[in-house]
Design a protein around this motif. Sequence first.
Motif, PDB file in Angstrom:
ATOM      1  N   UNK A 175       0.840  -1.203   0.000  1.00  0.00           N
ATOM      2  CA  UNK A 175       0.000   0.000   0.000  1.00  0.00           C
ATOM      3  C   UNK A 175       0.874   1.252   0.000  1.00  0.00           C
ATOM      4  N   UNK A 176       1.907   1.273   0.843  1.00  0.00           N
ATOM      5  CA  UNK A 176       2.800   2.431   0.909  1.00  0.00           C
ATOM      6  C   UNK A 176       3.534   2.637  -0.414  1.00  0.00           C
ATOM      7  N   UNK A 177       4.006   1.524  -1.003  1.00  0.00           N
ATOM      8  CA  UNK A 177       4.745   1.624  -2.262  1.00  0.00           C
ATOM      9  C   UNK A 177       3.850   2.124  -3.388  1.00  0.00           C
ATOM     10  N   UNK A 178       2.662   1.544  -3.520  1.00  0.00           N
ATOM     11  CA  UNK A 178       1.749   1.933  -4.593  1.00  0.00           C
ATOM     12  C   UNK A 178       1.211   3.351  -4.390  1.00  0.00           C
ATOM     13  N   UNK A 179       1.031   3.767  -3.124  1.00  0.00           N
ATOM     14  CA  UNK A 179       0.596   5.131  -2.839  1.00  0.00           C
ATOM     15  C   UNK A 179       1.652   6.138  -3.299  1.00  0.00           C
ATOM     16  N   UNK A 180       2.919   5.821  -3.022  1.00  0.00           N
ATOM     17  CA  UNK A 180       4.000   6.700  -3.464  1.00  0.00           C
ATOM     18  C   UNK A 180       4.069   6.813  -4.969  1.00  0.00           C
ATOM     19  N   UNK A 181       3.891   5.678  -5.661  1.00  0.00           N
ATOM     20  CA  UNK A 181       3.920   5.692  -7.127  1.00  0.00           C
ATOM     21  C   UNK A 181       2.752   6.505  -7.678  1.00  0.00           C
ATOM     22  N   UNK A 182       1.559   6.241  -7.155  1.00  0.00           N
ATOM     23  CA  UNK A 182       0.365   6.927  -7.659  1.00  0.00           C
ATOM     24  C   UNK A 182       0.425   8.418  -7.394  1.00  0.00           C
TER      25      UNK A 182
END
Length: 403
Positions: free
Chosen positions: A44-51
């Motif tokens: 979740x943290x990784x995908x939030x940063x990407x998005x």
Amino acid sequence: MPIWKRNLIVCWFGMFVTGIGMSQIAPVLPLFIKHLGVQDSGSIAELSGIAFGVTFIVSAIFSPIWGAAADRFGRKPMLLRASLGMAVVIGCMGFAHHVYVLIGLRLVQGIITGYGTACTTLIATQTDKEHAGYALGTLSTASIAGSLLGPMVGGFVEENFGMQNVFFITGAMMLIAFLTTALFVQEAFARQTKQVQGAKEIWALIPEKSLTITMFVTFFVLTVALYSVEPIITVYIAELSHNLGHVALIAGITFSASGLANIVAAPRLGKLSDRIGAHKVMLFALAAAGIIFIPQAFVTSPWQLMALRFLLGLTSAGLTPAVNILIKKITPTAITGRVFGFTMSAGYLGVFGGAVLGGEVADWFGSRYVFIVTGMLLLANAAWVYLKVFKKLQSRQTATAAR
């Protein structure tokens, strides 16, 4: 009402909504990604940063492209394209059924941006010299206030109306911006007979190359400073308040305090730039902002931090108008849109760079050091501006007055 003033009102609203649309997803993003089926906290943290980051990175790439289009086809068509495109794309995010669909839409949002570039170019080229500082100062409050208030607005809408409605409401506001732009913005655009092509030709037409680069760097440093605390503000508030509750609300108010101060001070500092010179306001604002950042590392309560953030907003409000005024003065009309496009690119990279800087410094040294490092960065930029901008323009003013 003069045309430039009516256009300023419409552009202010559009840029404010655009700022909210670019940043309102920050507090909602992790929750929405979890809602889309991602359960692992690390993912979740990784995908939030990407998005979150992909929009600003792509916007930095495409902003000069849309600036060139504004020089070629006019600023109003770019305003209509960006506002309608963002209304559709942001609204569609509410219907996303998979996290990669959301990331894809965030990428498209970055591609179709350009509302701020077109607005700044329109106001800069339409407004007379006597009112340029006031107009650009007022306009600068829109994107900064929208970006700073966006996370708080997104959190409020999510809590009271649901996650999907964050996207639907923002899309509806962008649609209103499109309609008001279509109905009320007036532009007498005279297309240049000879179109400037290629980066080398554009660079050759810039008379003040060193000064222009300094403006880009200054705008980048300003946005880095404004957003360096975003990743750590909630944690820092929790430390100061000893986890007594309402941490998210206090953090949102604290982060937005500088945005409120910016709204109050920017038009006045823009007028001051018209009267005494943008380079003087810029140097003072950079030095003052750098000094005010450092005590934020030593506060003992959230209210002290909130007060210092408000003072920071009062000082930093003079920077964006000063940058835009100087760029307007030194840039030929034929390439104004492109140069302002590069300025906006520096700002978008600053948002991303600020978030990265704040996170990394906090991880390595602790939250308090984010304020110290950011303050030193602003003071270093102030020293550079003194050497490269202030001394040069001050000597020119002295020479002109002696003639």
